[in-house]
Write a protein that holds these residues in place. Structure first.
Motif, mmCIF file in Angstrom:
data_model
loop_
_atom_site.group_PDB
_atom_site.id
_atom_site.type_symbol
_atom_site.label_atom_id
_atom_site.label_comp_id
_atom_site.label_asym_id
_atom_site.label_seq_id
_atom_site.Cartn_x
_atom_site.Cartn_y
_atom_site.Cartn_z
ATOM 1 N N ASP A 59 39.002 41.622 52.098
ATOM 2 C CA ASP A 59 37.934 42.609 51.167
ATOM 3 C C ASP A 59 37.590 41.839 50.075
ATOM 4 N N PRO A 60 36.306 41.600 49.824
ATOM 5 C CA PRO A 60 35.681 40.874 48.689
ATOM 6 C C PRO A 60 36.515 41.313 47.359
ATOM 7 N N GLY A 61 36.334 42.847 47.147
ATOM 8 C CA GLY A 61 37.094 43.464 46.111
ATOM 9 C C GLY A 61 38.447 42.952 45.851
ATOM 10 N N LEU A 62 39.386 43.099 46.925
ATOM 11 C CA LEU A 62 40.787 42.664 46.795
ATOM 12 C C LEU A 62 40.727 41.106 46.507
ATOM 13 N N ILE A 63 39.955 40.366 47.080
ATOM 14 C CA ILE A 63 39.980 38.915 46.699
ATOM 15 C C ILE A 63 39.634 38.989 45.134
ATOM 16 N N ARG A 64 38.512 39.531 44.670
ATOM 17 C CA ARG A 64 38.107 39.316 43.282
ATOM 18 C C ARG A 64 39.575 39.876 42.529
ATOM 19 N N HIS A 65 40.113 40.807 42.949
ATOM 20 C CA HIS A 65 41.249 41.509 42.096
ATOM 21 C C HIS A 65 42.406 40.247 42.012
ATOM 22 N N VAL A 66 42.813 39.749 43.100
ATOM 23 C CA VAL A 66 43.728 38.678 43.343
ATOM 24 C C VAL A 66 43.479 37.404 42.388
ATOM 25 N N LEU A 67 42.337 36.971 42.654
ATOM 26 C CA LEU A 67 41.903 35.489 42.051
ATOM 27 C C LEU A 67 41.278 35.509 40.797
ATOM 28 N N VAL A 68 40.693 36.923 40.470
ATOM 29 C CA VAL A 68 40.033 37.069 39.078
ATOM 30 C C VAL A 68 40.603 38.091 38.118
ATOM 31 N N ASP A 69 40.349 39.392 38.545
ATOM 32 C CA ASP A 69 40.546 40.684 37.551
ATOM 33 C C ASP A 69 42.065 40.478 37.255
ATOM 34 N N ASN A 70 43.020 40.321 38.181
ATOM 35 C CA ASN A 70 44.546 40.240 37.866
ATOM 36 C C ASN A 70 44.945 38.931 38.105
ATOM 37 N N ALA A 71 44.412 38.016 37.974
ATOM 38 C CA ALA A 71 44.889 36.758 38.207
ATOM 39 C C ALA A 71 46.158 36.175 37.534
ATOM 40 N N LYS A 72 46.461 36.761 36.288
ATOM 41 C CA LYS A 72 47.725 36.668 35.619
ATOM 42 C C LYS A 72 48.727 37.024 36.377
ATOM 43 N N ASN A 73 48.798 37.873 37.316
ATOM 44 C CA ASN A 73 49.864 38.392 37.773
ATOM 45 C C ASN A 73 50.182 37.775 39.242
ATOM 46 N N TYR A 74 49.348 36.650 39.498
ATOM 47 C CA TYR A 74 49.596 35.938 40.628
ATOM 48 C C TYR A 74 49.727 34.264 40.433
#
Length: 455
Positions: free
Chosen positions: A61-76
């Motif tokens: 899902d593009p929204g999930l991908i954005r969440h993981v790679l951008v919006d909450n990238a500090k948690n990954y």
């Protein structure tokens, strides 16, 4: 009535209709991970399962991908399995470094990849492409996959290292294949997250090749250090010099410089090489797509002497290249792991989960693309390109760790294609039967033997 032929569908594994056994899965992952994914991967927004290595989340899902790679990238952070594969090769290079080491490396390299510097690389790219084109003879059959590896290596050596990389390109081609054949594969023990002290067969097989690359790096650095001592002002102000001058307190260590050099020698040219080879193959199999690209290239090459302007003047060529990157993404998987467990909507992402963002799957997802398996460059024509979502098309990744060399690679590809396709036509032969295989990059198993005919 539209007489246009049906779109060309290039070779790719068919989605599995039932999950493999554990033993079969380990065999597939080692041999070719692209053959692992089933119908749900190409239809669902995400999949969450528990596999042999622990929790697994496949993010489409593009929204999930954005969440993981951008919006909450500090948690990954980089996924454990990915690091076990790449770190033995690249150590603390830009692709594998994390935390402060990654920040220092990214800061040190950023000045090389500004638009001004990239435009300055256009003439050396043109020079190397012209020299390479002179090696072709009318009617010859050549392995285009191998040729593109040689060409992009020579462009990289000329632009980022001013032609001063130790070693011979001929031996380099063979060794890079061996490196990805051995150390570039997923070892079953890594999949099981076995302790590091257990020996990996892939590492053992690749040790000699890895030593070869490390020797190239050591000799390359030694040559440049000696030149800087002799003539500090006369040495090339390129990637290599910039890294060496970044050494010291607050900058890079000598070991980190070595790691970043090998990252760009190994990975920096390989990805572009694979995309160029696959594009020439796809155009050969879809001559109705090749013809307008040839017309566009002929007009631009004849009318514009500055190759730095070609990228913006060849929208059809660029569209065909971007469609190739969609079907055969050079980096087919992006792997992350959460530092803290979290929710995205109703999806729970547990601790130590392997979160896979796979351009190979996302780029062929049934809910994101029309006729996803077909080669259709018009998806990226002006007017259509703007409708492609940022997080459904990820050939260079996204977020803070987006590929630093994306603009470099695009300019390199457009110049190389303009030179080669304005002079020659590349056609498949009976032996051209490539099969995409994931070995760090998406490679054509069996190579790309093609007939080269002067236009």
């Amino acid at each position: 009535m539209d007489a246009r032929p049906a779109p060309f569908v290039p070779p790719a594994p068919k989605p599995r209709t039932k999950p493999p056994s554990t033993l079969e899965m380990m065999r597939i992952v080692y041999r070719n991970p692209l053959e692992l994914w089933g119908e749900p991967s190409y239809n669902e927004p995400w999949i969450s399962v528990t596999g042999i290595g622990g929790p697994l989340v496949i993010a489409n899902d593009p929204g999930l991908i954005r969440h993981v790679l951008v919006d909450n990238a500090k948690n990954y952070r980089m996924a454990t399995v990915r690091q076990k594969i790449l770190r033995p090769i690249l150590r603390d290079g830009l692709l594998t470094a994390e935390g402060e080491v990654w920040k220092r490396s990214r800061k040190a390299m950023a000045p090389v990849f500004t638009p001004r510097h990239i435009f300055g690389f256009a003439q050396p790219m043109l020079h190397r492409s012209l020299a390479f084109a002179d090696r072709y003879a009318d009617g010859m059959i050549s392995d285009i996959a191998r040729d593109m590896t040689t060409l992009t290596y020579e462009i990289l050596a000329e632009t980022l290292f001013s032609g001063e990389i130790a070693g011979e390109p001929g031996s380099f081609e063979t060794q890079i294949d061996r490196l990805f054949e051995t150390m570039g594969r997923v070892d079953p023990l890594d999949l099981l997250r076995a302790p590091d002290w257990l020996p990996r067969i892939t590492r053992i097989r690749g040790a000699k090749t890895m030593a070869y690359f490390r020797a190239i790096v050591a000799d390359t650095m030694k040559m440049r250090v000696e030149r800087l001592k002799r003539d500090p002002d006369g040495a090339p102000q390129d990637f290599l010099t910039l890294l060496l001058r970044a050494e010291g307190p607050g900058g890079l260590t000598r070991a980190e410089i070595e790691d970043n050099i090998i990252t760009f020698i190994g990975a920096g040219h390989e990805t572009t090489a694979r995309a160029l080879g696959w594009m020439l193959y796809c155009l050969a199999e879809a001559p109705w797509e090749r013809e307008p690209v040839e017309h566009e290239i002929d007009a631009v090459v004849a009318g514009e002497p500055d190759p730095a302007k070609w990228v913006d003047m060849m929208p059809l060529t660029r569209a065909a290249f971007e469609e190739t990157l969609r079907l055969y993404p050079p980096a087919p998987s992006i792997n992350r792991e959460p530092i803290e467990p979290e929710y995205y909507k109703d999806l729970y992402i547990p601790p130590k989960a392997a979160v896979l963002v796979m351009p190979w799957v996302v780029h062929r997802h049934r809910k994101l693309w029309d006729k996803p398996d077909a080669f259709m460059p018009e998806r990226f024509h002006p007017g259509n390109r703007e409708t492609v979502g940022r997080f459904q098309y990820l050939p260079f990744g996204a977020g803070p760790r987006v590929c630093i060399g994306a603009s470099f690679a695009m300019q390199e590809a457009m110049i190389a294609l303009a030179v080669l396709m304005s002079r020659f036509r590349f056609d498949t032969v009976a032996e051209t039967k490539p099969w995409p295989v994931q070995k760090l990059t998406t490679q054509p198993e069996g190579g790309l033997p093609m007939r080269v005919t002067r236009r």
